[in-house]
Write an enzyme that holds these catalytic residues in place. Structure first.
Site, PDB file in Angstrom:
ATOM      1  N   HIS A  71      47.927  20.338  45.537  1.00 36.78           N
ATOM      2  CA  HIS A  71      47.557  20.770  46.886  1.00 36.78           C
ATOM      3  C   HIS A  71      46.183  21.437  46.933  1.00 36.78           C
ATOM      4  O   HIS A  71      45.781  21.950  47.972  1.00 36.78           O
ATOM      5  CB  HIS A  71      48.617  21.722  47.446  1.00 36.78           C
ATOM      6  CG  HIS A  71      49.893  21.043  47.820  1.00 36.78           C
ATOM      7  ND1 HIS A  71      50.130  20.527  49.078  1.00 36.78           N
ATOM      8  CD2 HIS A  71      50.996  20.780  47.093  1.00 36.78           C
ATOM      9  CE1 HIS A  71      51.330  19.987  49.113  1.00 36.78           C
ATOM     10  NE2 HIS A  71      51.884  20.122  47.924  1.00 36.78           N
ATOM     11  N   LYS A  75      48.109  13.058  48.249  1.00 38.61           N
ATOM     12  CA  LYS A  75      47.931  14.087  49.282  1.00 38.61           C
ATOM     13  C   LYS A  75      46.536  13.933  49.891  1.00 38.61           C
ATOM     14  O   LYS A  75      46.318  13.055  50.715  1.00 38.61           O
ATOM     15  CB  LYS A  75      48.230  15.461  48.696  1.00 38.61           C
ATOM     16  CG  LYS A  75      49.702  15.572  48.290  1.00 38.61           C
ATOM     17  CD  LYS A  75      50.057  16.885  47.683  1.00 38.61           C
ATOM     18  CE  LYS A  75      51.554  17.017  47.469  1.00 38.61           C
ATOM     19  NZ  LYS A  75      52.144  16.012  46.566  1.00 38.61           N
ATOM     20  N   SER A  99      52.406  25.288  47.466  1.00 43.57           N
ATOM     21  CA  SER A  99      52.501  24.459  48.663  1.00 43.57           C
ATOM     22  C   SER A  99      53.347  25.051  49.770  1.00 43.57           C
ATOM     23  O   SER A  99      53.214  24.658  50.928  1.00 43.57           O
ATOM     24  CB  SER A  99      53.052  23.076  48.303  1.00 43.57           C
ATOM     25  OG  SER A  99      54.353  23.183  47.755  1.00 43.57           O
TER      26      SER A  99
END
Length: 396
Positions: A214, A244, A186
């Site tokens: 991610h 996310k 990330s």
């Protein structure tokens, strides 16, 4: 009376953080966390959110969350193993398994919680874990909690991984050995070498664990890094978050049915913490439906990410070697990174400085997270501000 010893400790340590540019000021967002946010009554182009696809404010997810509140209330009411397992949780987990291409899945209250739960449920003090040197803090803490021997290998260094796996096997000291890595890292935006890792795992019979927090919704046309490389049958643990690209909150592990059954029986946050709310469960399921039925948002994300990356790179910023929309501007010095972020803020761009301990000392940066919800006008405004501030501070 409060402890004088504690007060001295806290005052000294906080002063030291300020001195070295490591103290993180927390900003309060007034309203939704979208492509433009309001802080202190002022609009800022938001380049610091993990809301990759803009789903956190999507009307379809808001409608689903409201429906769940009306039908199931605001809380699950208990841990999953008593009577906190709602039909909405089962629907979510079935959809997660379908999304990740596995036999089953289990949901948790957060991604961090998930890594703490899953690693320690399988690994113990008779085992070893091969962990990438740049793995996320939640992986590091999950490994520590397991009490397994932690063997760090150099970041994405397949030769180093193979040597350390071979040595661990030949030592005969461990009952089980796991290799664990982020799918997408990330802070730099690079992707793990999963096919090579899977080959080494098969050679030495290693347990494989990929944290795709991610990657899910981002790589592989939204399916994630494991599916991007066609490794669904070769990776034991596919871990991800619902907070996310999915746009809600929570975490999950997807894998074989016997793995998921074991996690339901032995992972402590599943056993001892109340389940995710009905609204979060149904909104997450809706997000997965959207991702599985269309790549439109994913394509917008990559278009915006590539646009910003090219523009910032052309201005002379050090944007590293990101392979994803994550776009770091690596400054180096922690204090200058903080000052750069502060000046961007003053000019209407919210891009948070990232410094030690989130990244190694001397690699301070401002990390940009373009999303599918950004317009070209928003990104152009940010690029103009970056050029102005970068030149003023002598960074470009």
């Amino acid at each position: 009376m409060n402890s004088k010893t504690l007060n001295r400790f806290l005052d000294d340590r906080i002063a030291d953080l300020h001195k070295h540019g490591l103290y993180n000021e927390i900003d309060v967002v007034q309203g939704a966390n979208g492509p433009v946010i309001m802080i202190d009554g002022q609009e800022k182009v938001n380049l610091s959110s993990n809301n990759y696809l803009g789903l956190a404010t999507d009307e379809r997810l808001k409608t689903a969350a409201k429906q769940a509140i009306d039908s199931h209330g605001v809380g699950a009411g208990a841990v999953r193993t008593i009577n906190g397992t709602l039909d909405l949780h089962i629907q979510l987990e079935q959809k997660l398994a379908q999304f990740k291409g596995t036999e089953a899945a289990i949901s948790y209250q957060s991604g961090f919680n998930c890594n703490m739960a899953a690693i320690s449920a399988v690994m113990d003090n008779h085992d070893a874990i091969l962990s990438d040197s740049l793995n996320h803090a939640s992986i590091i803490d999950g490994c520590r909690l397991s009490r397994a021997t932690i063997i760090r290998y150099e970041h994405s260094d397949i030769k180093d991984l193979r040597q350390k796996a071979k040595a661990a096997i030949e030592s005969g000291a461990y009952n089980k050995i796991m290799v664990i890595t982020d799918g997408v890292f990330s802070m730099d935006g690079d992707i793990a070498k999963l096919p090579e890792i899977a080959d080494i795992a098969e050679e030495f019979d290693l347990i494989t664990y990929v944290d795709d927090a991610h990657g899910s919704g981002v790589t592989g046309k939204g399916a994630g890094t494991v599916k991007q490389f066609g490794l669904e049958k070769r990776i034991d643990f596919q871990m991800g978050t619902l907070s996310k690209a999915i746009g809600v909150v929570g975490g999950y592990v997807a894998g074989k049915e016997n793995l998921i059954n074991w996690l339901k029986a032995r992972s402590r946050p599943f056993l001892f913490s109340t389940a995710i709310s009905p609204a979060d469960a149904l909104a997450s399921t809706e997000a997965l439906e959207i991702l599985m039925n269309s790549t439109e948002l994913n394509e917008l994300l990559w278009e915006n990410g590539n646009y910003l990356k090219v523009k910032l790179g052309n201005l002379g910023f050090n944007i590293g070697n990101s392979e994803t929309p994550i776009t770091p501007c690596i400054i180096g010095d922690e204090k200058q990174s903080q000052e750069f972020s502060k000046r961007l803020f003053e000019e209407g761009v919210y891009a948070k400085a990232i410094v030690f301990p989130t990244v190694p000392r001397g690699t301070g940066r401002v990390r940009n997270m373009p999303t599918a919800a950004h317009t070209k006008e928003m990104l152009d405004k940010a690029i103009t501000v970056y050029e102005k501030v970068g030149k003023a501070l002598g960074i470009i």
